[in-house]
Design a protein around this motif. Sequence first.
Motif, PDB file in Angstrom:
ATOM      1  N   VAL A 318       0.836  -1.203   0.000  1.00  0.00           N
ATOM      2  CA  VAL A 318       0.000   0.000   0.000  1.00  0.00           C
ATOM      3  C   VAL A 318       0.870   1.252   0.000  1.00  0.00           C
ATOM      4  O   VAL A 318       0.612   2.212  -0.740  1.00  0.00           O
ATOM      5  CB  VAL A 318      -0.948  -0.005   1.220  1.00  0.00           C
ATOM      6  N   GLN A 319       1.910   1.263   0.808  1.00  0.00           N
ATOM      7  CA  GLN A 319       2.774   2.433   0.895  1.00  0.00           C
ATOM      8  C   GLN A 319       3.510   2.704  -0.425  1.00  0.00           C
ATOM      9  O   GLN A 319       3.711   3.852  -0.804  1.00  0.00           O
ATOM     10  CB  GLN A 319       3.777   2.262   2.034  1.00  0.00           C
ATOM     11  N   CYS A 320       3.893   1.651  -1.132  1.00  0.00           N
ATOM     12  CA  CYS A 320       4.561   1.830  -2.418  1.00  0.00           C
ATOM     13  C   CYS A 320       3.644   2.477  -3.453  1.00  0.00           C
ATOM     14  O   CYS A 320       4.110   3.175  -4.363  1.00  0.00           O
ATOM     15  CB  CYS A 320       5.068   0.491  -2.957  1.00  0.00           C
ATOM     16  N   SER A 321       2.343   2.269  -3.305  1.00  0.00           N
ATOM     17  CA  SER A 321       1.391   2.837  -4.262  1.00  0.00           C
ATOM     18  C   SER A 321       1.262   4.349  -4.118  1.00  0.00           C
ATOM     19  O   SER A 321       0.617   5.002  -4.947  1.00  0.00           O
ATOM     20  CB  SER A 321       0.017   2.169  -4.094  1.00  0.00           C
ATOM     21  N   LEU A 322       1.889   4.939  -3.106  1.00  0.00           N
ATOM     22  CA  LEU A 322       1.860   6.395  -2.930  1.00  0.00           C
ATOM     23  C   LEU A 322       2.591   7.117  -4.058  1.00  0.00           C
ATOM     24  O   LEU A 322       2.422   8.329  -4.225  1.00  0.00           O
ATOM     25  CB  LEU A 322       2.470   6.783  -1.581  1.00  0.00           C
ATOM     26  N   VAL A 323       3.414   6.394  -4.831  1.00  0.00           N
ATOM     27  CA  VAL A 323       4.052   7.025  -5.995  1.00  0.00           C
ATOM     28  C   VAL A 323       3.001   7.532  -6.973  1.00  0.00           C
ATOM     29  O   VAL A 323       3.233   8.491  -7.710  1.00  0.00           O
ATOM     30  CB  VAL A 323       5.019   6.058  -6.718  1.00  0.00           C
ATOM     31  N   LEU A 331       7.156   4.639   5.845  1.00  0.00           N
ATOM     32  CA  LEU A 331       7.978   3.501   6.236  1.00  0.00           C
ATOM     33  C   LEU A 331       9.454   3.773   5.956  1.00  0.00           C
ATOM     34  O   LEU A 331       9.810   4.694   5.232  1.00  0.00           O
ATOM     35  CB  LEU A 331       7.538   2.244   5.482  1.00  0.00           C
ATOM     36  N   GLU A 332      10.294   2.921   6.529  1.00  0.00           N
ATOM     37  CA  GLU A 332      11.733   3.006   6.302  1.00  0.00           C
ATOM     38  C   GLU A 332      12.065   2.385   4.947  1.00  0.00           C
ATOM     39  O   GLU A 332      12.688   1.334   4.851  1.00  0.00           O
ATOM     40  CB  GLU A 332      12.494   2.274   7.420  1.00  0.00           C
ATOM     41  N   GLN A 333      11.624   3.047   3.883  1.00  0.00           N
ATOM     42  CA  GLN A 333      11.870   2.520   2.550  1.00  0.00           C
ATOM     43  C   GLN A 333      11.846   3.658   1.541  1.00  0.00           C
ATOM     44  O   GLN A 333      11.231   4.694   1.775  1.00  0.00           O
ATOM     45  CB  GLN A 333      10.808   1.481   2.168  1.00  0.00           C
ATOM     46  N   SER A 334      12.533   3.449   0.423  1.00  0.00           N
ATOM     47  CA  SER A 334      12.492   4.406  -0.670  1.00  0.00           C
ATOM     48  C   SER A 334      11.576   3.848  -1.747  1.00  0.00           C
ATOM     49  O   SER A 334      11.667   2.676  -2.110  1.00  0.00           O
ATOM     50  CB  SER A 334      13.894   4.627  -1.240  1.00  0.00           C
ATOM     51  N   ILE A 335      10.695   4.693  -2.267  1.00  0.00           N
ATOM     52  CA  ILE A 335       9.763   4.228  -3.293  1.00  0.00           C
ATOM     53  C   ILE A 335       9.973   4.958  -4.626  1.00  0.00           C
ATOM     54  O   ILE A 335       9.244   4.725  -5.577  1.00  0.00           O
ATOM     55  CB  ILE A 335       8.300   4.366  -2.835  1.00  0.00           C
ATOM     56  N   TYR A 336      10.986   5.840  -4.671  1.00  0.00           N
ATOM     57  CA  TYR A 336      11.231   6.630  -5.879  1.00  0.00           C
ATOM     58  C   TYR A 336      12.616   6.365  -6.464  1.00  0.00           C
ATOM     59  O   TYR A 336      13.534   5.927  -5.759  1.00  0.00           O
ATOM     60  CB  TYR A 336      11.098   8.131  -5.575  1.00  0.00           C
ATOM     61  N   THR A 337      12.758   6.679  -7.754  1.00  0.00           N
ATOM     62  CA  THR A 337      14.052   6.654  -8.423  1.00  0.00           C
ATOM     63  C   THR A 337      14.420   8.035  -8.942  1.00  0.00           C
ATOM     64  O   THR A 337      15.597   8.325  -9.127  1.00  0.00           O
ATOM     65  CB  THR A 337      14.043   5.658  -9.602  1.00  0.00           C
ATOM     66  N   ASP A 338      13.422   8.889  -9.172  1.00  0.00           N
ATOM     67  CA  ASP A 338      13.682  10.257  -9.625  1.00  0.00           C
ATOM     68  C   ASP A 338      14.522  10.995  -8.583  1.00  0.00           C
ATOM     69  O   ASP A 338      14.223  10.979  -7.386  1.00  0.00           O
ATOM     70  CB  ASP A 338      12.359  10.993  -9.851  1.00  0.00           C
ATOM     71  N   GLU A 339      15.563  11.680  -9.038  1.00  0.00           N
ATOM     72  CA  GLU A 339      16.536  12.300  -8.144  1.00  0.00           C
ATOM     73  C   GLU A 339      15.907  13.310  -7.185  1.00  0.00           C
ATOM     74  O   GLU A 339      16.252  13.345  -5.994  1.00  0.00           O
ATOM     75  CB  GLU A 339      17.625  12.993  -8.979  1.00  0.00           C
ATOM     76  N   LYS A 340      14.993  14.121  -7.666  1.00  0.00           N
ATOM     77  CA  LYS A 340      14.386  15.145  -6.810  1.00  0.00           C
ATOM     78  C   LYS A 340      13.508  14.522  -5.734  1.00  0.00           C
ATOM     79  O   LYS A 340      13.498  14.972  -4.583  1.00  0.00           O
ATOM     80  CB  LYS A 340      13.590  16.138  -7.655  1.00  0.00           C
ATOM     81  N   TYR A 341      12.771  13.493  -6.112  1.00  0.00           N
ATOM     82  CA  TYR A 341      11.912  12.824  -5.131  1.00  0.00           C
ATOM     83  C   TYR A 341      12.736  12.061  -4.096  1.00  0.00           C
ATOM     84  O   TYR A 341      12.374  12.001  -2.918  1.00  0.00           O
ATOM     85  CB  TYR A 341      10.925  11.887  -5.846  1.00  0.00           C
ATOM     86  N   VAL A 342      13.854  11.499  -4.548  1.00  0.00           N
ATOM     87  CA  VAL A 342      14.745  10.818  -3.609  1.00  0.00           C
ATOM     88  C   VAL A 342      15.315  11.824  -2.609  1.00  0.00           C
ATOM     89  O   VAL A 342      15.458  11.528  -1.421  1.00  0.00           O
ATOM     90  CB  VAL A 342      15.877  10.082  -4.358  1.00  0.00           C
ATOM     91  N   SER A 343      15.619  13.034  -3.089  1.00  0.00           N
ATOM     92  CA  SER A 343      16.103  14.090  -2.190  1.00  0.00           C
ATOM     93  C   SER A 343      15.062  14.409  -1.123  1.00  0.00           C
ATOM     94  O   SER A 343      15.405  14.625   0.044  1.00  0.00           O
ATOM     95  CB  SER A 343      16.430  15.361  -2.986  1.00  0.00           C
ATOM     96  N   CYS A 344      13.804  14.424  -1.520  1.00  0.00           N
ATOM     97  CA  CYS A 344      12.723  14.668  -0.554  1.00  0.00           C
ATOM     98  C   CYS A 344      12.627  13.519   0.451  1.00  0.00           C
ATOM     99  O   CYS A 344      12.427  13.754   1.655  1.00  0.00           O
ATOM    100  CB  CYS A 344      11.394  14.840  -1.277  1.00  0.00           C
ATOM    101  N   GLU A 345      12.756  12.283  -0.034  1.00  0.00           N
ATOM    102  CA  GLU A 345      12.727  11.132   0.867  1.00  0.00           C
ATOM    103  C   GLU A 345      13.845  11.228   1.906  1.00  0.00           C
ATOM    104  O   GLU A 345      13.614  10.977   3.102  1.00  0.00           O
ATOM    105  CB  GLU A 345      12.876   9.837   0.072  1.00  0.00           C
ATOM    106  N   ASN A 346      15.034  11.591   1.452  1.00  0.00           N
ATOM    107  CA  ASN A 346      16.159  11.713   2.374  1.00  0.00           C
ATOM    108  C   ASN A 346      15.932  12.837   3.376  1.00  0.00           C
ATOM    109  O   ASN A 346      16.301  12.718   4.546  1.00  0.00           O
ATOM    110  CB  ASN A 346      17.451  11.966   1.586  1.00  0.00           C
ATOM    111  N   ALA A 347      15.322  13.919   2.912  1.00  0.00           N
ATOM    112  CA  ALA A 347      15.023  15.043   3.809  1.00  0.00           C
ATOM    113  C   ALA A 347      14.013  14.629   4.878  1.00  0.00           C
ATOM    114  O   ALA A 347      14.150  14.990   6.057  1.00  0.00           O
ATOM    115  CB  ALA A 347      14.479  16.224   2.999  1.00  0.00           C
TER     116      ALA A 347
END
Length: 376
Positions: A318-323, A331-347
């Motif tokens: 369910v959480q992965c479908s948030l893309v 959750l403690e997971q990354s669901i994106y590959t786009d660089e800008k979205y990954v930056s947001c995940e890290n933030a």
Amino acid sequence: MTKWKVIKEKPPKRPKEKKVKTPFPKWIFTTLAVVIITAAALAWALPNLPKKPQNQPSAQYKGVIELWNVETFEGGCGSRSTWLTNKSAKFESTNKGLFVHVTNLSVEQLKQKLQDGQTFDLICFSRGVGNIVKDYLAPQTANVMSARENFLISGQINGQQYAMPLYAGAYCLFARETQLSEDKLLSSALTATYTRKIGKNTVELKPLICGFTDFNSPLTALAMAGGKGDAAAIEENVTQYQAYEQFVSNKTAVTLLGTQRDLYRLSQKESQSKIEKLGFCALTGYTDLIQYVGISNTCGEKASSCAEYVNFLLTKEVQCSLVNLSMFSVLEQSIYTDEKYVSCENALAEAFVPNAFADGEVIANQRQTAKTTLAI
């Protein structure tokens, strides 16, 4: 005449042949032994194997669960209400006879329903609304092992979990690279101006424009990320969409302090060459763009099914479908590959998340503190 007597000679008796016993092939004994040992091993092992976990255990309650959905900040793309309805339908498919009815409400509609004595079983809400509904919520014991700790803590009252984080948003800075380079975006967001000609007129763009909701504090995100400058003149009656419109028009400000919604909208414009190349910076250190889910303290026999539903919303699938919403997982997971979205995940992984149940006075004080901090 002599008569000859013909005597028939009896054939000699053949000696009896001894029957030779064919030896039993040794490989058969070996095969039988292996089969017997294997069967015995399986007979012992099979009952002791761990049972395969079900994707979603069946809830016991049969009937309707009322879910109120109150949204107070912009999403990313698409309808968060539709997403919630679709996930509810999937939950229903594994729990025959149970139905989750999603009702979308404004803050004022929520207040009126509560005043009229109407109740919910589940409620999705964000900061500010938490103060309105906290007395209606029950402590939760959902599976929180994989949720980010900074998100979890924000949904607690006196150390007990009263709200589970559902999805998150992030604060970001944007500016046209011809007006402000990306490497100076954070340090100069509150100081960089730009003069441009519009027809016969000359317009000086102020440093920053920012959108507000009733309950958020975007300047806190800028302050905690290390921004500096005078923010006293920034108007708090500008909505998130109005700030976006004014930035796109290129007549008001150099920099936009926006959210994941602006990241989606502006990325679309860039890809369609409808806006010039933009610098981008995800703000680390703070977010109050969190949607939570709570369970009513009066839902009675529905309580266990409501808890199962909350657990379901926190599954990886369910959480992965948030893309599909351009929102971020809790959750403690990354669901994106786009660089800008990954930056947001890290933030978001490093962000301080304020308590979901803060009242209006706390939020107002926080906004003022952010302006003071930025000016230091």
